[in-house]
Design a protein around this motif. Structure first.
Motif, PDB file in Angstrom:
ATOM      1  N   SER A 512      52.220-104.971 -43.788  1.00 18.35           N
ATOM      2  CA  SER A 512      51.396-106.104 -43.366  1.00 18.35           C
ATOM      3  C   SER A 512      50.017-105.677 -42.875  1.00 18.35           C
ATOM      4  O   SER A 512      49.858-104.635 -42.242  1.00 18.35           O
ATOM      5  CB  SER A 512      52.099-106.876 -42.240  1.00 18.35           C
ATOM      6  N   LEU A 513      49.043-106.534 -43.160  1.00 25.37           N
ATOM      7  CA  LEU A 513      47.699-106.417 -42.616  1.00 25.37           C
ATOM      8  C   LEU A 513      47.502-107.589 -41.664  1.00 25.37           C
ATOM      9  O   LEU A 513      47.584-108.750 -42.073  1.00 25.37           O
ATOM     10  CB  LEU A 513      46.652-106.467 -43.733  1.00 25.37           C
ATOM     11  N   VAL A 514      47.269-107.289 -40.376  1.00 28.67           N
ATOM     12  CA  VAL A 514      47.107-108.332 -39.363  1.00 28.67           C
ATOM     13  C   VAL A 514      45.623-108.402 -39.011  1.00 28.67           C
ATOM     14  O   VAL A 514      45.064-107.458 -38.453  1.00 28.67           O
ATOM     15  CB  VAL A 514      47.947-108.038 -38.103  1.00 28.67           C
ATOM     16  N   LEU A 515      44.996-109.525 -39.338  1.00 29.00           N
ATOM     17  CA  LEU A 515      43.557-109.674 -39.173  1.00 29.00           C
ATOM     18  C   LEU A 515      43.219-110.515 -37.952  1.00 29.00           C
ATOM     19  O   LEU A 515      43.759-111.613 -37.777  1.00 29.00           O
ATOM     20  CB  LEU A 515      42.939-110.311 -40.422  1.00 29.00           C
ATOM     21  N   PHE A 516      42.302-110.010 -37.125  1.00 26.73           N
ATOM     22  CA  PHE A 516      41.862-110.678 -35.906  1.00 26.73           C
ATOM     23  C   PHE A 516      40.373-110.985 -35.997  1.00 26.73           C
ATOM     24  O   PHE A 516      39.635-110.333 -36.744  1.00 26.73           O
ATOM     25  CB  PHE A 516      42.116-109.793 -34.684  1.00 26.73           C
ATOM     26  N   THR A 517      39.925-111.956 -35.223  1.00 25.00           N
ATOM     27  CA  THR A 517      38.490-112.234 -35.100  1.00 25.00           C
ATOM     28  C   THR A 517      37.933-111.667 -33.801  1.00 25.00           C
ATOM     29  O   THR A 517      36.728-111.704 -33.581  1.00 25.00           O
ATOM     30  CB  THR A 517      38.231-113.752 -35.139  1.00 25.00           C
ATOM     31  N   SER A 518      38.810-111.146 -32.935  1.00 24.16           N
ATOM     32  CA  SER A 518      38.404-110.608 -31.638  1.00 24.16           C
ATOM     33  C   SER A 518      39.022-109.230 -31.434  1.00 24.16           C
ATOM     34  O   SER A 518      40.248-109.066 -31.557  1.00 24.16           O
ATOM     35  CB  SER A 518      38.842-111.555 -30.514  1.00 24.16           C
ATOM     36  N   LYS A 519      38.194-108.246 -31.131  1.00 33.35           N
ATOM     37  CA  LYS A 519      38.692-106.887 -30.892  1.00 33.35           C
ATOM     38  C   LYS A 519      39.583-106.847 -29.657  1.00 33.35           C
ATOM     39  O   LYS A 519      40.627-106.174 -29.654  1.00 33.35           O
ATOM     40  CB  LYS A 519      37.521-105.928 -30.724  1.00 33.35           C
ATOM     41  N   ARG A 585      43.511-116.042 -36.556  1.00 31.88           N
ATOM     42  CA  ARG A 585      42.559-117.070 -36.117  1.00 31.88           C
ATOM     43  C   ARG A 585      41.626-117.399 -37.264  1.00 31.88           C
ATOM     44  O   ARG A 585      41.158-116.484 -37.961  1.00 31.88           O
ATOM     45  CB  ARG A 585      41.751-116.537 -34.922  1.00 31.88           C
ATOM     46  N   LEU A 586      41.356-118.671 -37.513  1.00 29.64           N
ATOM     47  CA  LEU A 586      40.384-119.028 -38.534  1.00 29.64           C
ATOM     48  C   LEU A 586      39.036-118.399 -38.179  1.00 29.64           C
ATOM     49  O   LEU A 586      38.581-118.520 -37.036  1.00 29.64           O
ATOM     50  CB  LEU A 586      40.233-120.544 -38.636  1.00 29.64           C
ATOM     51  N   PRO A 587      38.394-117.743 -39.128  1.00 31.69           N
ATOM     52  CA  PRO A 587      37.187-116.961 -38.812  1.00 31.69           C
ATOM     53  C   PRO A 587      35.912-117.799 -38.723  1.00 31.69           C
ATOM     54  O   PRO A 587      34.921-117.537 -39.424  1.00 31.69           O
ATOM     55  CB  PRO A 587      37.119-115.964 -39.976  1.00 31.69           C
ATOM     56  N   PHE A 588      35.926-118.789 -37.843  1.00 31.78           N
ATOM     57  CA  PHE A 588      34.697-119.537 -37.592  1.00 31.78           C
ATOM     58  C   PHE A 588      33.684-118.615 -36.922  1.00 31.78           C
ATOM     59  O   PHE A 588      34.045-117.775 -36.087  1.00 31.78           O
ATOM     60  CB  PHE A 588      34.969-120.740 -36.686  1.00 31.78           C
ATOM     61  N   LEU A 613      31.341-124.465 -41.265  1.00 30.80           N
ATOM     62  CA  LEU A 613      32.459-124.634 -42.197  1.00 30.80           C
ATOM     63  C   LEU A 613      32.272-123.754 -43.431  1.00 30.80           C
ATOM     64  O   LEU A 613      33.229-123.134 -43.921  1.00 30.80           O
ATOM     65  CB  LEU A 613      32.596-126.102 -42.598  1.00 30.80           C
ATOM     66  N   ASN A 614      31.037-123.686 -43.939  1.00 30.22           N
ATOM     67  CA  ASN A 614      30.751-122.805 -45.075  1.00 30.22           C
ATOM     68  C   ASN A 614      31.062-121.354 -44.740  1.00 30.22           C
ATOM     69  O   ASN A 614      31.668-120.631 -45.531  1.00 30.22           O
ATOM     70  CB  ASN A 614      29.274-122.925 -45.466  1.00 30.22           C
ATOM     71  N   ASP A 615      30.632-120.939 -43.566  1.00 32.42           N
ATOM     72  CA  ASP A 615      30.843-119.561 -43.137  1.00 32.42           C
ATOM     73  C   ASP A 615      32.333-119.255 -42.980  1.00 32.42           C
ATOM     74  O   ASP A 615      32.809-118.210 -43.415  1.00 32.42           O
ATOM     75  CB  ASP A 615      30.109-119.325 -41.813  1.00 32.42           C
ATOM     76  N   ALA A 621      38.253-116.883 -47.363  1.00 31.17           N
ATOM     77  CA  ALA A 621      38.519-116.490 -48.747  1.00 31.17           C
ATOM     78  C   ALA A 621      38.536-114.971 -48.889  1.00 31.17           C
ATOM     79  O   ALA A 621      39.352-114.415 -49.636  1.00 31.17           O
ATOM     80  CB  ALA A 621      37.464-117.100 -49.668  1.00 31.17           C
ATOM     81  N   GLN A 622      37.652-114.293 -48.164  1.00 32.12           N
ATOM     82  CA  GLN A 622      37.628-112.836 -48.204  1.00 32.12           C
ATOM     83  C   GLN A 622      38.903-112.242 -47.594  1.00 32.12           C
ATOM     84  O   GLN A 622      39.508-111.338 -48.150  1.00 32.12           O
ATOM     85  CB  GLN A 622      36.397-112.306 -47.463  1.00 32.12           C
ATOM     86  N   GLY A 623      39.299-112.761 -46.420  1.00 32.85           N
ATOM     87  CA  GLY A 623      40.506-112.247 -45.771  1.00 32.85           C
ATOM     88  C   GLY A 623      41.746-112.463 -46.602  1.00 32.85           C
ATOM     89  O   GLY A 623      42.568-111.553 -46.802  1.00 32.85           O
ATOM     90  N   ILE A 624      41.898-113.671 -47.117  1.00 37.58           N
ATOM     91  CA  ILE A 624      43.049-113.999 -47.958  1.00 37.58           C
ATOM     92  C   ILE A 624      43.040-113.161 -49.233  1.00 37.58           C
ATOM     93  O   ILE A 624      44.098-112.786 -49.756  1.00 37.58           O
ATOM     94  CB  ILE A 624      43.026-115.510 -48.297  1.00 37.58           C
ATOM     95  N   GLY A 625      41.840-112.848 -49.708  1.00 37.60           N
ATOM     96  CA  GLY A 625      41.710-112.081 -50.941  1.00 37.60           C
ATOM     97  C   GLY A 625      42.225-110.661 -50.859  1.00 37.60           C
ATOM     98  O   GLY A 625      42.335-109.971 -51.879  1.00 37.60           O
ATOM     99  N   ARG A 626      42.588-110.191 -49.657  1.00 35.27           N
ATOM    100  CA  ARG A 626      43.138-108.834 -49.533  1.00 35.27           C
ATOM    101  C   ARG A 626      44.546-108.740 -50.124  1.00 35.27           C
ATOM    102  O   ARG A 626      45.006-107.643 -50.428  1.00 35.27           O
ATOM    103  CB  ARG A 626      43.215-108.410 -48.056  1.00 35.27           C
ATOM    104  N   LEU A 627      45.244-109.867 -50.299  1.00 40.85           N
ATOM    105  CA  LEU A 627      46.669-109.825 -50.638  1.00 40.85           C
ATOM    106  C   LEU A 627      46.931-109.517 -52.111  1.00 40.85           C
ATOM    107  O   LEU A 627      47.593-108.527 -52.428  1.00 40.85           O
ATOM    108  CB  LEU A 627      47.332-111.159 -50.261  1.00 40.85           C
ATOM    109  N   ILE A 628      46.481-110.363 -53.004  1.00 43.18           N
ATOM    110  CA  ILE A 628      46.786-110.208 -54.430  1.00 43.18           C
ATOM    111  C   ILE A 628      45.654-109.425 -55.084  1.00 43.18           C
ATOM    112  O   ILE A 628      44.570-109.946 -55.324  1.00 43.18           O
ATOM    113  CB  ILE A 628      46.953-111.583 -55.121  1.00 43.18           C
TER     114      ILE A 628
END
Length: 696
Positions: A512-519, A585-588, A613-615, A621-628
C-alpha cells in the motif's frame, strides 16, 4: 540568398525524412515485424494513442509549434515524444539538442532509461545526461569540515560516505548509502556560485557533471532546476532546439517557487546594525532615524505575526487550537501594514542616503554589498506600502521557535514564461492531468500568463486528449469512507485514520501507498501504526532519499509507504508491490496567499471551481494515477475524507475509474478475488518505462 534558400530546402527535406522514419517505426509495431523492435528482451505493443501522439509531436517539431496535450496513463507518452525527438536529432543537421523537463528526480532517472531503450530500438546513438539541482550533490569540502569537528556523533557515517564517494567516483545522493534528510542538508552543495571560489574546485565532481551536460544530445532535468537554469542563463538552455515539459501541470509551481524572496528580521537587523556599530552615522538625527527604523521594522513583523496567526486559525483544517509550527504562505491583511511599510521605506531611504553621503565624504567608492541588499529591502517595503495594489504577493512563514519570515513573489510570472516560451523553438507541454474542470487548457494557460506572452510567430495548439487504454472497470475499485472525524478535532481525526488505515493495510496484506496532505499528520499516524504488529514493513518518507525509499518500496513486495508531497505523482510502481492507494485527505490547496491571489482573479462564485476545485481534481487524478501502471495491474483506491461524497462527480469526471463503493465488504471481496489469492507472483518488469507500452 540562394545559400539561405538551399539551407531551408535542405532542412525541409531532413524534417520530411524524420517524419517518414517516425511513421515507419510505428507501422513496424502495428504490423508485428520483429528485428530492430526488440531490445533487452522487450517487445513494444502497438497503441493507437501513442502513434497519434508521436505524430502530433513530430508536427510540432516540423511546424515549430507550441503543443499542449493531455495523455493518460498507459499511452506511453515518453516513447511517444522520444521517437520523433531522437529521429529529428539524427536526421536534421541543425537540430542538435533537446531539454526534457519533468516534475521530480525519480522521473528523471526513469526518462534516462527510456531514452536508452528507444535509442537501442532505433539503432541511434544518443548521449543523454541528467541535470539535477545542486542540492542533490554532496560537497566534499563540507563533509571534511564536519569530520574535523571532534565531538560529532555521526563522524563514522561521514567517514563512510567520504570513502564511498572516492571509491565510486560519485557525489549523487541517489548513488550513495542511505542518509536522513537532516544529515544531507548539512553536506549538500548550497550554490553553484560558491564552487568557483572553493579550494576543492579543481577536482570537484560537480563541476565535471556540469561540463558533461552542455555536451549532451538530450538533457533531462526537473522543472525547478530548469527554471533556475533559465534565470542563470545556462548554456544547455540557450543552445537547445526544443523543450519538452512532461508533467507540465507542475511548471507554474516551479516558476512561482523560484521567484520567491524573503524578508528575514534577523538579517535586516544585522545589515542595519553593521553601520551603526561601525560608526557610519555621526549626527544625532541620523542615529535617531536608524533607531526608529529598527523599531518600526520590529513593529511590522509583530503586526504581521498577529494578522497571519488569526488568518491561520480561521482557515486551517486541523483544529483552531493547533500551534503554528513550520507553516508557510499564511496570508495577512496587506492594507493593515501598508502605512507602517510606507514609514519604514521613508526612514530606510534616508538611512541609505546617509550612509552613501558618508562614503563619499571619506572617499570610499567601493561596491558595498550590504548597501545593495538594503536597497533591495527598500524596493520591497515601497511595494508593500501599496497595500492591495502591490506588485507582489506577501505572506508569513512560521517556524518552531515562533519566528516568522515574510515571503513574497511577483503576482505575474510573465518575465520567466516569456523567456521560456518566447524563444521561437518547438515546445511540447504534456501531462495526464493538463485539462481543467471544463475540459480545456484554460487553467493551465492562465497560470502561465499565456495571454501576455509574445510567441515569436508561433502557433499554440490545444492538442487532442488521449485516454488511458487500461481496463479500469475490471481491474480497479474506488472505495470512499465518510466516517472519519473532521480534522478540526485533530486527536480524534488521527485516531480514526489509524484505525481505518490499519484495517485497509491488512485487507491487502501490505502493498500500500498511503498519501497524506500534511507532513505532521503523516508522522502522527505512522508513529501510532509503527506500534502495531504487521507481517510487512512500514516505510516513512524522509528517512532516506525519495528515489531510495521508492526502490525499497518496490523491491519489498509487501511493504507500505507513508508519503506526502512529491509522492502524489511521478512514482511508477507497476506490479504486485502496489495494490492499494489510500488517500487520507482530498488534496485541496491550502488557503494560502498565492492561492488566494489566483482566486481573486475570478468572481466569488467562480473562484472555488476555477482555482480550488480545479487544483484538487488535478492533484487527486495524479494521486489516484499511482495505482494502475500497466495492463495487468489490479488494485483499490481508498479515500478516507468524509467530503469525498460531495465531490464524487468531479472525481469521476477527472479519473478513468468506474467502480465506486461505500461498502467495505466490496473491498474485502475485491481483494480476496484479485489481490490476496491471486495465483503466482507477478514479476516487476526488468525495464518499466513510465506510462510505457511494453510487454514481456
Amino acid at each position: 540568398m540562394y545559400d539561405f534558400m538551399w539551407k531551408e530546402d535542405s532542412q525541409a527535406f531532413e524534417l520530411k525524412n524524420a517524419t517518414s522514419k517516425v511513421e515507419r517505426f510505428f507501422e513496424k509495431i502495428k504490423s508485428g515485424e520483429k528485428g530492430d523492435l526488440i531490445a533487452d528482451g522487450v517487445k513494444l505493443s502497438y497503441r493507437v494513442g501513442q502513434h497519434r501522439f508521436a505524430r502530433d509531436v513530430m508536427t510540432a517539431i516540423r511546424d515549430n509549434q507550441i503543443l499542449l496535450v493531455q495523455a493518460g496513463v498507459g499511452i506511453g507518452k515518453s516513447i511517444g515524444y522520444l521517437v520523433p525527438v531522437i529521429e529529428t536529432i539524427h536526421q536534421v543537421k541543425s537540430f542538435n539538442s533537446v531539454v526534457i523537463s519533468t516534475s521530480n528526480i525519480a522521473l528523471q532517472q526513469q526518462l534516462l532509461m527510456d531514452i536508452q531503450f528507444v535509442s537501442r530500438l532505433l539503432g541511434i546513438d544518443i548521449k543523454a545526461t541528467i541535470a539535477k539541482g545542486v542540492n542533490n550533490y554532496a560537497c566534499l569540502k563540507r563533509i571534511d569540515d564536519l569530520i574535523s569537528i571532534s565531538d560529532r556523533e555521526d563522524k563514522a557515517l561521514l567517514f563512510y560516505l567520504r570513502e564511498e564517494m572516492e571509491m565510486n567516483h560519485t557525489i549523487d545522493r541517489d548513488e550513495l548509502r542511505e542518509v536522513s534528510d537532516d544529515i544531507w542538508k548539512q553536506i549538500q552543495i548550497k550554490s553553484r556560485g560558491a564552487c568557483s571560489r572553493c579550494s576543492y574546485s579543481r577536482n570537484c565532481l560537480y563541476r565535471n557533471i556540469s561540463k558533461s551536460v552542455s555536451k549532451s544530445d538530450i538533457v533531462i532535468t526537473n522543472h525547478g532546476n530548469f527554471v533556475k537554469s533559465v534565470i542563470d542563463d545556462r548554456d544547455y538552455i540557450n543552445e537547445a532546439d526544443m523543450f519538452i515539459f512532461d508533467e507540465a501541470h507542475q511548471l507554474e509551481n516551479a516558476i512561482s517557487g523560484i521567484e520567491q524572496g524573503i524578508l528575514n528580521l534577523s538579517m535586516i537587523h544585522f545589515q542595519i546594525n553593521y553601520y551603526i556599530v561601525n560608526c557610519w552615522l555621526e549626527k544625532d538625527s541620523e542615529i535617531e532615524n536608524a533607531s526608529l527604523l529598527i523599531h518600526e521594522i520590529d513593529k511590522l513583523f509583530s503586526n504581521i505575526r498577529k494578522s497571519a496567526s488569526l488568518h491561520f486559525r480561521k482557515n486551517n483544517q486541523e483544529g483552531r487550537n493547533l500551534k503554528i509550527m513550520d507553516c508557510d504562505r499564511i496570508s495577512f491583511d496587506n492594507n493593515s501594514v501598508a502605512k507602517i511599510a510606507k514609514s519604514i521605506a521613508k526612514k530606510l531611504d534616508k538611512f541609505i542616503l546617509d550612509i552613501t553621503y558618508r562614503k563619499k565624504q571619506i572617499g570610499n567608492y567601493n561596491q558595498d554589498a550590504r548597501l545593495n541588499v538594503l536597497k533591495e529591502y527598500l524596493d520591497v517595503f515601497r511595494d508593500m506600502a501599496k497595500g492591495m495594489e502591490s506588485d507582489n504577493i506577501y505572506w508569513a512563514d512560521y517556524y518552531r521557535n515562533n519566528k516568522i519570515h515574510i515571503g513574497y513573489v511577483s503576482k505575474s510570472n510573465i518575465n520567466i514564461t516569456q523567456n521560456i516560451f518566447g524563444r521561437g523553438i518547438p515546445i511540447v507541454c504534456t501531462s495526464g492531468t493538463l485539462l481543467d474542470a471544463n475540459g480545456g487548457y484554460h487553467y493551465f494557460k492562465n497560470g502561465l500568463s499565456f495571454d501576455q506572452i509574445r510567441f515569436n510567430n508561433q502557433t499554440v495548439v490545444d492538442g487532442r486528449t488521449y485516454f488511458s487504454p487500461y481496463n479500469y472497470d475490471k481491474n480497479s475499485l474506488f472505495y470512499y469512507d465518510n466516517e472519519v472525524a473532521n480534522p478540526k478535532n485533530y486527536i480524534k481525526y488521527v485516531q480514526d485514520l489509524v484505525v481505518k488505515i490499519e484495517k485497509l493495510l491488512r485487507v491487502t496484506n501490505g502493498r500500500s501507498l498511503v498519501l497524506f496532505t500534511s507532513k505532521s499528520t503523516m508522522e502522527s499516524v505512522y508513529k501510532e501504526l509503527e506500534k502495531r504488529e504487521f507481517d510487512f514493513k512500514l516505510l516513512l518518507q524522509g528517512t532516506m532519499s525519495n528515489s531510495q525509499i521508492c526502490s525499497k518500496f518496490q523491491s519489498d513486495v509487501k511493504s507500505c509507504l507513508f508519503a506526502t508531497g512529491a509522492f502524489w505523482e511521478g512514482i511508477d510502481i507497476a506490479g504486485k508491490s502496489l495494490c492499494n492507494v489510500i488517500i487520507t485527505r482530498l488534496p485541496f490547496a491550502n488557503v494560502d496567499a498565492v492561492t488566494e491571489s489566483r482566486a481573486a482573479e475570478f468572481s466569488k462564485g467562480q473562484a472555488f471551481r476555477m482555482v480550488y476545485l480545479n487544483d484538487m481534481a488535478q492533484k487527486m487524478a495524479q494521486g489516484i494515477g499511482r495505482l494502475i501502471r500497466s495492463s495487468r495491474d489490479k488494485g483499490i483506491i481508498c479515500c478516507l475524507d468524509s467530503r469525498c461524497e460531495n465531490y464524487i462527480d468531479v472525481i469521476k469526471s477527472c479519473t478513468p475509474y468506474t467502480n465506486f463503493t461505500r461498502d467495505i465488504e466490496d473491498v474485502y471481496d475485491f481483494s480476496s478475488k484479485y489481490i490476496i489469492n491471486r495465483d503466482g507472483k507477478r514479476k516487476v518488469k526488468k525495464l518499466e518505462c513510465r506510462d510505457a507500452t511494453v510487454d514481456k
